[in-house]
Design an enzyme around this catalytic site. Sequence first.
Site, PDB file in Angstrom:
ATOM      1  CB  SER A  73      -8.180   0.519   6.253  1.00  0.00           C
ATOM      2  OG  SER A  73      -8.881   1.724   6.349  1.00  0.00           O
ATOM      3  CE  LYS A 111      -3.868   1.842   2.750  1.00  0.00           C
ATOM      4  NZ  LYS A 111      -4.649   1.585   3.983  1.00  0.00           N
ATOM      5  CB  SER A 149      -7.682   3.585   3.338  1.00  0.00           C
ATOM      6  OG  SER A 149      -6.845   2.921   4.256  1.00  0.00           O
TER       7      SER A 149
END
Length: 519
Positions: free
Chosen positions: A210, A106, A186
Amino acid sequence: MTLRRLTVYSILSLGCALLPVVASAANKMTPVPDHSDELAVQAQAIRRGQLTATALLERYQARIAAHNPALQAVIVTDPQAKEAAARFDALKKRRGALAGLPLLLKDNIDAQGMVTTAGSLALADNLRQKDAPLVTRLRDAGAIIVGKTNLSEWANLRSSKSTSGWSSAGGQVRNPYAPERSACGSSSGSGAAVAARMIPAAIGTETDGSIVCPAAVNGLVGLKPTIGLVSRTGIVPISHSQDTAGPMTLTVRDAAMVLNALAGSDPQDPATAQADRRRAHDYTAGLSRRALRGKRLGVVGKLSDGYDAEIRTLYQHSLELLRAQGAVLVPVELPNPDDIEKDEMTVLLYEFKADLNAYLAGTPDSVQTRSMADVIAFNQQHASQVMPYFGQDLMEQAQATGGLQDAAYQQAAARARQKTGKDGIDAIMKKYRLNALVAPTTGVAWPIDYPAGDAVAGSASTPAAVAGYPHLTVPMGLVRGLPAGISFFAGAWQEAALLKIGYAFEQARPALPAPVLNH
């Protein structure tokens, strides 16, 4: 990050448009091998000399090139990946838990030679010269870092009206099962990339939901570890009391393999002081189809509220499957999440300001945004690019907070931990002698709608997120052609137990079809 209930997620990535791809109809599916442990199979082939890291890397790079333009899941690829794969192939002994296997990170996780944006153009010049410790651990285990994934900008904590998976640096991540729908945030890019088989595994981060939400709506296994099991050094932060990184994979065994590499103490992160002592020697050990026999699972009633009839039916079938595999199901209730969320949001806003300021102060001189106040000003100056759909009210609220010595912060933090931990998960598990708690993870992916923002039906993430405890989501099937997940969570350091429970459930349920992607 935050879901629409202001349940919170976590952290970020940047996105360049890379590929064209997906089937528009959510119900167009094709079966994949039942419970195929992609990482485990590939690692064995590499160790036996039947496959090279270079060939495997090229296979996934081709899939990224083919599918990313439509999904916008990968924000940048690492030009050093091919050289790293070649170095691994040249070794006489191909060792390591992740020997030669490709992974994506990420884009809120620092990696040497790549920019870390957290999805924001404000960090477009944040070129890192050093790996985050968790990245060092992955490389030491033999992993090949292929690039970074897109995410919700600033991990969904910029605005109460944010749309999951959108960032000014990377555009809109789309769900491979239905590209008009959300991949959740996210860690949306990590979820979409693995679901689309652009990579066999990715690292996400979570503050509240997330990892587990994008895993659930993309048909993946996602594990949010206990706070302190995995280093947070070198990750763009929201909250030091709730942030953590964790694996997102196709199967439970693959998640356990990645956790073997991730888990461990980091002298720079005091929260990890117990990690080496608390971590399992091997999280893949003991994974068995029979692991549910005699396990007592607390079925959390209120966390199954708010779902439509089809989700409830699938969840009930999953509970019946757990019972058929020998689990004892016990109805239980936890403190009302609505009573926790106000304190949680107070904590997140205070910690977001303090922790982000500390991270930004250590960025390269090329980064002009040195504080949250600078980021807010940058967003205002570049509003047409950075805020075309939603503003920054949460960031402004965070900036208005005082320091971490404020009584309002300290009292909210103490209440939230007490309610979710000692008086919540710990108390219920002790009272009913439980091995884990269970609930639907969240609803199916919702349509992307910028004016309305996210439309989340429900979430099981908050209790474990606020308590800092582990949370595992496993696919339980499809609803209207869209994946849905079931959650297992427990007290601190119980990752090994959750993985065993999740594995036995995974092996008992039907295989989940992969999304159909246009080539």
